[in-house]
Design an enzyme around this catalytic site. Structure first.
Site, PDB file in Angstrom:
ATOM      1  N   HIS A   1      37.529  63.293  83.682  1.00  0.00           N
ATOM      2  CA  HIS A   1      38.585  64.247  83.336  1.00  0.00           C
ATOM      3  C   HIS A   1      39.133  63.999  81.926  1.00  0.00           C
ATOM      4  O   HIS A   1      38.959  64.856  81.057  1.00  0.00           O
ATOM      5  CB  HIS A   1      39.679  64.150  84.419  1.00  0.00           C
ATOM      6  CG  HIS A   1      40.819  65.097  84.248  1.00  0.00           C
ATOM      7  ND1 HIS A   1      41.695  65.395  85.253  1.00  0.00           N
ATOM      8  CD2 HIS A   1      41.247  65.800  83.183  1.00  0.00           C
ATOM      9  CE1 HIS A   1      42.600  66.247  84.837  1.00  0.00           C
ATOM     10  NE2 HIS A   1      42.347  66.502  83.571  1.00  0.00           N
TER      11      HIS A   1
ATOM     12  N   GLU B   1      49.722  70.281  85.134  1.00  0.00           N
ATOM     13  CA  GLU B   1      49.480  68.836  85.204  1.00  0.00           C
ATOM     14  C   GLU B   1      50.768  68.041  84.988  1.00  0.00           C
ATOM     15  O   GLU B   1      50.723  66.853  84.662  1.00  0.00           O
ATOM     16  CB  GLU B   1      48.394  68.452  84.198  1.00  0.00           C
ATOM     17  CG  GLU B   1      47.023  69.021  84.613  1.00  0.00           C
ATOM     18  CD  GLU B   1      45.880  68.678  83.666  1.00  0.00           C
ATOM     19  OE1 GLU B   1      46.071  68.780  82.442  1.00  0.00           O
ATOM     20  OE2 GLU B   1      44.798  68.323  84.151  1.00  0.00           O
TER      21      GLU B   1
ATOM     22  N   HIS C   1      48.318  63.997  77.322  1.00  0.00           N
ATOM     23  CA  HIS C   1      47.090  64.090  78.125  1.00  0.00           C
ATOM     24  C   HIS C   1      46.125  65.031  77.403  1.00  0.00           C
ATOM     25  O   HIS C   1      46.481  66.155  77.073  1.00  0.00           O
ATOM     26  CB  HIS C   1      47.404  64.632  79.517  1.00  0.00           C
ATOM     27  CG  HIS C   1      46.180  65.050  80.285  1.00  0.00           C
ATOM     28  ND1 HIS C   1      45.114  64.198  80.496  1.00  0.00           N
ATOM     29  CD2 HIS C   1      45.836  66.232  80.859  1.00  0.00           C
ATOM     30  CE1 HIS C   1      44.178  64.842  81.177  1.00  0.00           C
ATOM     31  NE2 HIS C   1      44.578  66.085  81.402  1.00  0.00           N
TER      32      HIS C   1
ATOM     33  N   TYR D   1      43.595  47.859  65.992  1.00  0.00           N
ATOM     34  CA  TYR D   1      44.452  49.050  66.149  1.00  0.00           C
ATOM     35  C   TYR D   1      44.421  49.556  67.584  1.00  0.00           C
ATOM     36  O   TYR D   1      45.431  50.003  68.127  1.00  0.00           O
ATOM     37  CB  TYR D   1      44.030  50.137  65.149  1.00  0.00           C
ATOM     38  CG  TYR D   1      43.896  49.515  63.790  1.00  0.00           C
ATOM     39  CD1 TYR D   1      45.044  49.138  63.080  1.00  0.00           C
ATOM     40  CD2 TYR D   1      42.648  49.174  63.275  1.00  0.00           C
ATOM     41  CE1 TYR D   1      44.925  48.459  61.882  1.00  0.00           C
ATOM     42  CE2 TYR D   1      42.529  48.500  62.083  1.00  0.00           C
ATOM     43  CZ  TYR D   1      43.673  48.154  61.386  1.00  0.00           C
ATOM     44  OH  TYR D   1      43.567  47.462  60.211  1.00  0.00           O
TER      45      TYR D   1
HETATM   46 ZN   LIG Z   1      43.554  67.630  82.365  1.00  0.00          ZN
END
Ligand SMILES: [Zn+2]
Length: 210
Positions: free
Chosen positions: A160, A73, A92, A119
């Site tokens: 995702h 990725e 990620h 925050y």
């Molecule tokens: Zn991923």
């Protein structure tokens, strides 16, 4: 911070995320900008058990120059660094709550999580674009992330998970954690009458801390 210290910090923060359930299995990848390129977690590695010497090293053009093979990725990270020259690190995750929000059909695609706490606004900002779903590895995902990252420090990849950037590695990890907690609050409070921060309150935070 020199490269050796950055590698050590990456191992430490990744292990901490893993220990607290922000990542499971080999999910999630983290990168950080260094003087002569980038460090990124290797492909198929677990954030819980990284080896500082084997972390992948990329040159300033994102070519692999050292350590194990980089995460598949890596293009997500490249999209962020090219869109945001201020980004010093990118995190990620497939963390549960943020990913759950990324699966909701009826949210605002520009800011799916409302400003419930200061925050969240301070760490993530006003915008959290939802990037359309792409099959893992689809090259069309990179330009879509790049476009979204130009207007926001963090994005949610539909179905995702989140991608979060910040000026430093520690700040990017903290921002990813804050996003997960904000997603949890949002899901806990869904369907209830909530008191969101007002537009002037959000603006005040952005002009003070943004
Ligand atoms: Zn991923």
């Amino acid at each position: 911070m020199d490269e050796a210290a950055t590698r050590k910090l990456l191992v430490e923060l990744s292990a901490s995320l893993f220990a607290r359930g922000f990542a499971v299995g080999s999910a999630g990848n983290i990168s950080v900008r260094i003087d002569d390129g980038f460090l990124i977690t290797p492909t198929n590695s677990s954030l819980g058990r990284l080896n500082a010497e084997r972390i992948s090293k990329l040159d300033t053009n994102f070519a692999h120059v050292g350590g194990d093979k980089p995460s598949k990725e890596v293009f997500m990270h490249r999209a962020f660094y090219l869109a945001r020259p201020d980004a010093g690190a990118v995190v990620h995750l497939h963390s549960t709550m943020a990913t759950a929000v990324a699966c909701l059909a009826d949210v605002d695609a520009g800011s799916p999580i409302p400003p419930l706490t200061p925050y969240f606004v301070m760490r993530i900002g006003k915008m959290l674009p939802v990037v359309a779903y792409y099959r893992p590895g689809d090259p069309a995902m990179e330009p879509a992330i790049h476009d979204a990252a130009r207007q926001a420090r963090a994005v949610l990849l539909a179905n995702h998970g989140p991608v979060v950037s910040a000026a430093s590695l520690t700040d990017a990890v903290y921002a990813a954690e804050e996003l997960e907690e904000a997603a949890k609050l949002f899901l806990l409070l869904r369907g209830q009458s909530t008191r969101e921060l007002t537009a002037p309150q959000v603006q005040d935070l952005l002009s003070t801390f943004g």
